[in-house]
Design an enzyme around this catalytic site. Structure first.
Site, mmCIF file in Angstrom:
data_model
loop_
_atom_site.group_PDB
_atom_site.id
_atom_site.type_symbol
_atom_site.label_atom_id
_atom_site.label_comp_id
_atom_site.label_asym_id
_atom_site.label_seq_id
_atom_site.Cartn_x
_atom_site.Cartn_y
_atom_site.Cartn_z
ATOM 1 N N CYS A 158 7.708 -0.099 -1.666
ATOM 2 C CA CYS A 158 6.954 -0.022 -0.405
ATOM 3 C C CYS A 158 7.130 1.401 0.106
ATOM 4 O O CYS A 158 7.467 2.299 -0.664
ATOM 5 C CB CYS A 158 7.410 -1.093 0.592
ATOM 6 S SG CYS A 158 9.133 -1.020 1.076
ATOM 7 N N HIS B 264 0.825 -1.216 0.000
ATOM 8 C CA HIS B 264 0.000 0.000 0.000
ATOM 9 C C HIS B 264 0.857 1.262 0.000
ATOM 10 O O HIS B 264 0.480 2.255 -0.625
ATOM 11 C CB HIS B 264 -0.940 -0.013 1.212
ATOM 12 C CG HIS B 264 -0.226 -0.223 2.518
ATOM 13 N ND1 HIS B 264 0.379 -1.424 2.841
ATOM 14 C CD2 HIS B 264 -0.005 0.606 3.566
ATOM 15 C CE1 HIS B 264 0.934 -1.324 4.036
ATOM 16 N NE2 HIS B 264 0.726 -0.092 4.491
ATOM 17 N N ARG C 84 36.715 -7.034 -11.488
ATOM 18 C CA ARG C 84 36.615 -6.914 -10.027
ATOM 19 C C ARG C 84 35.163 -7.016 -9.558
ATOM 20 O O ARG C 84 34.878 -7.549 -8.490
ATOM 21 C CB ARG C 84 37.282 -5.628 -9.523
ATOM 22 C CG ARG C 84 36.591 -4.335 -9.912
ATOM 23 C CD ARG C 84 37.435 -3.144 -9.469
ATOM 24 N NE ARG C 84 36.731 -1.873 -9.563
ATOM 25 C CZ ARG C 84 36.526 -1.203 -10.681
ATOM 26 N NH1 ARG C 84 36.963 -1.683 -11.837
ATOM 27 N NH2 ARG C 84 35.884 -0.041 -10.677
ATOM 28 N N HIS C 85 34.253 -6.524 -10.398
ATOM 29 C CA HIS C 85 32.842 -6.610 -10.007
ATOM 30 C C HIS C 85 32.344 -8.057 -10.100
ATOM 31 O O HIS C 85 31.605 -8.525 -9.249
ATOM 32 C CB HIS C 85 32.003 -5.673 -10.866
ATOM 33 C CG HIS C 85 32.448 -4.245 -10.757
ATOM 34 N ND1 HIS C 85 32.579 -3.623 -9.541
ATOM 35 C CD2 HIS C 85 32.833 -3.346 -11.698
ATOM 36 C CE1 HIS C 85 33.019 -2.384 -9.730
ATOM 37 N NE2 HIS C 85 33.185 -2.204 -11.039
HETATM 38 C C1 RB5 Z 1 4.097 0.134 5.608
HETATM 39 O O1 RB5 Z 1 3.584 1.013 6.549
HETATM 40 C C2 RB5 Z 1 5.619 0.251 5.554
HETATM 41 O O2 RB5 Z 1 6.171 -0.268 6.720
HETATM 42 C C3 RB5 Z 1 6.148 -0.468 4.345
HETATM 43 O O3 RB5 Z 1 5.582 0.079 3.209
HETATM 44 C C4 RB5 Z 1 7.640 -0.398 4.107
HETATM 45 O O4 RB5 Z 1 8.106 0.925 4.137
HETATM 46 C C5 RB5 Z 1 8.495 -1.311 4.876
HETATM 47 O O5 RB5 Z 1 9.716 -1.347 4.709
#
Ligand code: RB5
Length: 157
Positions: free
Chosen positions: A65, A9, A133-134
């Protein structure tokens, strides 16, 4: 190039934005959720994309995220995945040139939409340098992943 993309989300709005841009550019996307801004746990989405990349169903992955951190923690537990949390275009380039990152993790709450789009463009356009090297360093990562212990010389450039 097939790109697997997913978010929780916290990354939903940015994922929608990036999807629109990437599809307009003709990129082939496989969208692996989530379905809305209703709170969800990020690990299943991270594992879905990481496994698609590790299994060859996708060439690369993008995970979003709130910060990119939770997604990267999960994705890097899937053997064969090299996930990088990136917040600037220099790191985007380096994560490909030096680290051969195959999953890009972004923060939906830390990046504006234009910077995120630029990071994605740079990341997708930059190849792995292939430098000796990588390769050597990434071989050590892979060795560790396979349960081995890479030797650690004190200095080799
Ligand atoms: C969700 O609130 C948040 O914890 C998630 O999106 C993320 O940032 C976790 O690493």
């Amino acid at each position: 190039m097939t790109i697997a993309i997913a978010s929780d989300h916290g990354g939903y709005a940015l994922r929608q934005h990036l999807r629109t841009l990437l599809e307009a550019e003709g990129q082939e996307l496989v969208d692996m959720g989530c379905a809305s801004e209703e709170p969800v746990d990020y690990p299943p989405y991270a594992f879905r994309v990481a496994e698609a990349v590790a299994g060859g169903e996708a060439d690369v992955g993008i995970l979003i995220c709130g910060t990119g951190i939770g997604m990267s923690l999960c994705a890097n537990r899937v053997p064969g995945v090299r996930a990088a949390v990136v917040g600037d275009t220099y790191s985007a380039r380096m994560s490909r040139e030096h680290n051969d990152a195959n999953v890009l993790c972004l923060g939906g709450r830390t990046l504006g939409p234009d910077l995120a789009a630029e990071i994605v463009r740079v990341w997708l356009a930059t190849p792995f340098s292939g430098g000796e090297r990588h390769r050597r360093r990434l071989a050590m990562v892979a060795q560790r992943e396979g349960g081995g212990t890479p030797c650690c010389p004190s200095s080799n450039g």
